[in-house]
Write a protein that holds these residues in place. Structure first.
Motif, PDB file in Angstrom:
ATOM      1  N   GLU A 121      40.255  35.313  51.048  1.00 32.37           N
ATOM      2  CA  GLU A 121      41.456  34.701  50.464  1.00 32.37           C
ATOM      3  C   GLU A 121      41.871  35.410  49.187  1.00 32.37           C
ATOM      4  OE1 GLU A 121      44.696  32.367  50.648  1.00 32.37           O
ATOM      5  OE2 GLU A 121      43.112  32.417  52.155  1.00 32.37           O
ATOM      6  N   ALA A 122      40.883  35.882  48.419  1.00 38.49           N
ATOM      7  CA  ALA A 122      41.177  36.604  47.178  1.00 38.49           C
ATOM      8  C   ALA A 122      41.644  38.036  47.451  1.00 38.49           C
ATOM      9  CB  ALA A 122      39.947  36.615  46.280  1.00 38.49           C
ATOM     10  N   ASP A 123      41.604  38.454  48.705  1.00 42.08           N
ATOM     11  CA  ASP A 123      42.042  39.791  49.138  1.00 42.08           C
ATOM     12  C   ASP A 123      41.287  40.902  48.411  1.00 42.08           C
ATOM     13  OD1 ASP A 123      43.474  41.630  50.673  1.00 42.08           O
ATOM     14  OD2 ASP A 123      45.160  41.679  49.273  1.00 42.08           O
ATOM     15  N   VAL A 124      39.934  40.786  48.406  1.00 35.20           N
ATOM     16  CA  VAL A 124      39.115  41.776  47.701  1.00 35.20           C
ATOM     17  C   VAL A 124      38.092  42.461  48.606  1.00 35.20           C
ATOM     18  CG1 VAL A 124      39.409  40.686  45.444  1.00 35.20           C
ATOM     19  CG2 VAL A 124      37.485  39.999  46.912  1.00 35.20           C
ATOM     20  N   VAL A 125      38.156  42.256  49.921  1.00 38.24           N
ATOM     21  CA  VAL A 125      37.147  42.844  50.807  1.00 38.24           C
ATOM     22  C   VAL A 125      37.620  44.129  51.494  1.00 38.24           C
ATOM     23  CG1 VAL A 125      36.038  40.611  51.165  1.00 38.24           C
ATOM     24  CG2 VAL A 125      37.727  41.424  52.828  1.00 38.24           C
ATOM     25  N   ARG A 126      38.888  44.406  51.454  1.00 36.52           N
ATOM     26  CA  ARG A 126      39.428  45.591  52.129  1.00 36.52           C
ATOM     27  C   ARG A 126      38.725  46.860  51.645  1.00 36.52           C
ATOM     28  NH1 ARG A 126      43.611  44.753  54.481  1.00 36.52           N
ATOM     29  NH2 ARG A 126      44.372  43.222  52.984  1.00 36.52           N
TER      30      ARG A 126
END
Length: 190
Positions: A121-126
């Motif tokens: 959800e925090a968009d930090v795994v890409r």
């Protein structure tokens, strides 16, 4: 290892209910044993209710509310698992913003079991190599992560593990990454 984290403040972010107790207490103890200062951060004041799988376990007092703190206040972040915990946290914009801030500031982050749902959800795994509870692998791949089935995975100051059985390796690696002190230079920013 007694003082490797001396002076380090570590935020443990949990929802009011649903965190897996051992995934909170074991990393907490590891931080304390290394001389660090763990602090329980939640979305509301009072206490949180931990669980042993689906059964209620102990309650723990909240030290800070997520709206009253900033990643600036801490040296690292730990996200315990449990199914309900990250599912709640990912729906709270303040919690998501707080978590994202640790990545923006390139500070160490450790997440175990289902906790990576909040990170999605925090968009930090890409672009990151990581692990989790196996049922999250498709979610993580769809969010751009490289998911692997390993006990503990480290990616530039970012530590992930799969389950409670992995806690000894997870705790050792998270203490090592927080103590290392090179994360601002090596971690990927968002």
């Amino acid at each position: 290892m007694a003082n490797t984290l001396s002076g380090k403040r570590v935020a443990f972010v949990v929802a009011p209910e649903g965190t897996e107790q051992v995934e909170l207490t074991e990393p907490w103890k590891a931080v304390q044993d290394a001389g660090g200062q763990p602090e329980l951060v939640s979305t509301s004041p009072g206490s949180i209710q931990a669980f042993n799988h689906l059964d209620k376990a102990d309650t723990f007092p909240v030290d800070k509310v997520v709206t009253d703190v900033s990643p600036d206040d801490f040296d690292a972040l730990v996200l315990p698992g449990g199914v309900a915990n990250p599912d709640f946290l990912r729906t709270d914009p303040d919690a998501v913003r707080f978590v994202r801030g640790f990545f923006s500031q390139q500070k160490p982050v450790a997440a175990i079991c289902h906790a990576p749902w909040t990170l999605i959800e925090a968009d930090v795994v890409r672009g990151r190599r990581m692990t989790s509870w196996p049922s999250l692998q498709t979610d993580l791949r769809n969010a751009g992560a490289e998911w692997v089935d390993e006990e503990v995975v480290t990616d530039s100051g970012f530590v992930t593990s799969r389950k409670p059985d992995d806690l000894p390796a997870f705790c050792g690696k998270l203490v090592e990454e927080i103590a290392e002190g090179k994360h601002r230079a090596q971690a990927k920013s968002v």
